[in-house]
Design a protein around this motif. Sequence first.
Motif, PDB file in Angstrom:
ATOM      1  N   LEU B  85      30.496  79.879 -17.200  1.00  0.00           N
ATOM      2  CA  LEU B  85      30.435  78.242 -18.045  1.00  0.00           C
ATOM      3  C   LEU B  85      29.617  78.319 -18.951  1.00  0.00           C
ATOM      4  O   LEU B  85      29.882  77.900 -20.212  1.00  0.00           O
ATOM      5  CB  LEU B  85      30.072  77.459 -16.928  1.00  0.00           C
ATOM      6  N   ILE B  89      30.312  77.371 -23.000  1.00  0.00           N
ATOM      7  CA  ILE B  89      29.649  76.250 -23.733  1.00  0.00           C
ATOM      8  C   ILE B  89      28.763  76.709 -24.669  1.00  0.00           C
ATOM      9  O   ILE B  89      28.696  76.252 -26.008  1.00  0.00           O
ATOM     10  CB  ILE B  89      29.097  75.538 -22.619  1.00  0.00           C
ATOM     11  N   VAL B 145      33.267  68.898 -20.570  1.00  0.00           N
ATOM     12  CA  VAL B 145      33.830  68.944 -19.096  1.00  0.00           C
ATOM     13  C   VAL B 145      35.290  68.854 -19.255  1.00  0.00           C
ATOM     14  O   VAL B 145      36.059  69.546 -18.417  1.00  0.00           O
ATOM     15  CB  VAL B 145      33.142  68.001 -18.126  1.00  0.00           C
ATOM     16  N   LEU B 148      37.069  71.788 -20.648  1.00  0.00           N
ATOM     17  CA  LEU B 148      36.741  72.948 -19.849  1.00  0.00           C
ATOM     18  C   LEU B 148      37.879  72.872 -18.861  1.00  0.00           C
ATOM     19  O   LEU B 148      38.140  73.747 -18.001  1.00  0.00           O
ATOM     20  CB  LEU B 148      35.582  73.177 -19.107  1.00  0.00           C
ATOM     21  N   ALA B 150      37.912  70.917 -16.435  1.00  0.00           N
ATOM     22  CA  ALA B 150      37.293  70.597 -14.946  1.00  0.00           C
ATOM     23  C   ALA B 150      37.338  68.928 -14.968  1.00  0.00           C
ATOM     24  O   ALA B 150      36.869  68.606 -13.694  1.00  0.00           O
ATOM     25  CB  ALA B 150      36.086  71.174 -14.957  1.00  0.00           C
ATOM     26  N   THR B 160      34.298  71.269  -8.825  1.00  0.00           N
ATOM     27  CA  THR B 160      34.209  71.885  -9.907  1.00  0.00           C
ATOM     28  C   THR B 160      33.929  71.001 -11.151  1.00  0.00           C
ATOM     29  O   THR B 160      33.016  71.510 -12.072  1.00  0.00           O
ATOM     30  CB  THR B 160      35.724  72.166 -10.378  1.00  0.00           C
ATOM     31  N   ALA B 161      34.221  69.698 -10.934  1.00  0.00           N
ATOM     32  CA  ALA B 161      33.590  69.117 -11.980  1.00  0.00           C
ATOM     33  C   ALA B 161      32.211  69.042 -12.113  1.00  0.00           C
ATOM     34  O   ALA B 161      31.328  68.766 -13.069  1.00  0.00           O
ATOM     35  CB  ALA B 161      34.186  67.527 -11.771  1.00  0.00           C
ATOM     36  N   ARG B 163      29.891  71.258 -11.051  1.00  0.00           N
ATOM     37  CA  ARG B 163      29.402  72.418 -11.608  1.00  0.00           C
ATOM     38  C   ARG B 163      29.510  72.152 -12.959  1.00  0.00           C
ATOM     39  O   ARG B 163      28.493  72.889 -13.801  1.00  0.00           O
ATOM     40  CB  ARG B 163      30.082  73.789 -10.981  1.00  0.00           C
ATOM     41  N   ALA B 164      30.467  71.788 -13.535  1.00  0.00           N
ATOM     42  CA  ALA B 164      30.731  71.919 -15.105  1.00  0.00           C
ATOM     43  C   ALA B 164      29.985  70.806 -15.828  1.00  0.00           C
ATOM     44  O   ALA B 164      29.323  71.170 -16.867  1.00  0.00           O
ATOM     45  CB  ALA B 164      32.135  71.348 -15.337  1.00  0.00           C
ATOM     46  N   GLN B 165      29.524  69.941 -14.971  1.00  0.00           N
ATOM     47  CA  GLN B 165      28.727  68.954 -15.722  1.00  0.00           C
ATOM     48  C   GLN B 165      27.292  69.272 -15.604  1.00  0.00           C
ATOM     49  O   GLN B 165      26.330  69.311 -16.608  1.00  0.00           O
ATOM     50  CB  GLN B 165      28.736  67.609 -14.946  1.00  0.00           C
ATOM     51  N   ALA B 168      27.351  71.936 -18.459  1.00  0.00           N
ATOM     52  CA  ALA B 168      27.182  71.369 -19.700  1.00  0.00           C
ATOM     53  C   ALA B 168      25.836  70.615 -19.979  1.00  0.00           C
ATOM     54  O   ALA B 168      25.558  70.635 -21.186  1.00  0.00           O
ATOM     55  CB  ALA B 168      28.423  70.554 -19.789  1.00  0.00           C
TER      56      ALA B 168
END
Lengths: 214, 214
Positions: B85, B89, B145, B148, B150, B160-161, B163-165, B168
């Motif tokens: 990720l 990013i 996000v 991505l 997610a 998943t969201a 982790r992405a947040q 990011a």
Amino acid sequence: MPDQHSPLRAQRRAETQRTLQAHAVRLFTERGYDATTVTDVAEAAGMSPMTVYRHFPTKEDLVLVDHNGRLVAERIAASSAAQPLVRRIGNALIDSAATLTGSGRGDDGTASRQFLLARLRLMISTPALRARHLDNHYALQQAIVDALGAGAGDAADPETAFRAQAAAGACLAAMHTALMRWAEDDGRTELPHLIAKALAAAFGDDVVGAGPDA
Amino acid sequence: MPDQHSPLRAQRRAETQRTLQAHAVRLFTERGYDATTVTDVAEAAGMSPMTVYRHFPTKEDLVLVDHNGRLVAERIAASSAAQPLVRRIGNALIDSAATLTGSGRGDDGTASRQFLLARLRLMISTPALRARHLDNHYALQQAIVDALGAGAGDAADPETAFRAQAAAGACLAAMHTALMRWAEDDGRTELPHLIAKALAAAFGDDVVGAGPDA
DNA sequence: ACCAATCTGGTAGTGGCTACCACTCAGGTA
DNA sequence: TACCTGAGTGGTAGCCACTACCAGATTGGT
């Protein structure tokens, strides 16, 4: 800043501030932040609008007052300088969160946790509060950098300071994500655990949690 | 949002907005943000205060307008999902910064870079602007996000969201540190390089820069 | 020449916030 | 007890960001 002269004065002052803040958060939650005027808060607390401004410089501060910056800084200063930056910072954030949300001593801190959640929800839903909350994080970031000894120590190496700022900012952003999730869950999940998960998601599972803790 | 109907309308509109913003940034820099009223800006631009509010919803937006969110999002969506990720990013941020600060094509973008620097300095020194700038980062985080995949794809896995947040947010915080440093240096150091350094400081040297780029 | 949409300007008002000043009430001293 | 200081509180007036609500002007397309 007239306080430390008389402990009795300071105590009364803290008292009225708590009262004011409690009424403010309640009204903001009930009617909405923008729809509630400072005068409304003052009336609910039985004082004049003037008095509110004596205790809180802005309307936003009625929600945002926070004193845990020192807590984090102390834990960082006490941590071993041998560890990687993000681990030092991350562990300090996790420990501070545990102290804040864990039952104080004896009484389970349900009331204060609910209050914290209410404030957090306001910060999330109100743009003005959200913005100033993030700006407070920025101040906390500076405090962390100082506590790491990278800020304005004897040898103020700009390169070291830069690295510390990047690491601190990234850690705080991860913590912020955890805070949002915590508020979404109404505080059901343990906050320290969420922060650890957010840090792991950003920096990798190996960085946080392992190693000797201070 | 009345624009796309007539391209000529939209062009004139964009023109007045640029004029307004230029006068605003100049006055804010000369006299200070708080000491400059919206009426001052309007007079300097030769229009009424009303017209200013038609084009910029708040005084802060006179400094903060930013359209590069889409740029970052596109680059992220185009990157390979196989990479970690923070690398996806981070590279998107670095590339976007290169596009923004690099000389457009032919003309070296000195003027626009100076303008960007002036705006950045205002954002750093003025608390209100700093706060809203960070809040914009928060919006950008959401966009990342989503890009991505997610955010609210078909299967909106909250894990998943989350982790992405976290990733990011951490990346954006690192970029912010780079932006500050860039402004301190008056833009002498290359911004993409600074961002890469900040990312490396936060996430480790191995995470960013290596691997196939999209 | 006409219509419709848009751009612009004015007035009046709300609400956050800040002077500046006046009053009350605790605490210590003589 | 009388007095003084200093913090806490309250009031008035005013600035400024921002928002209705309304009215004239300008432009583009028919």
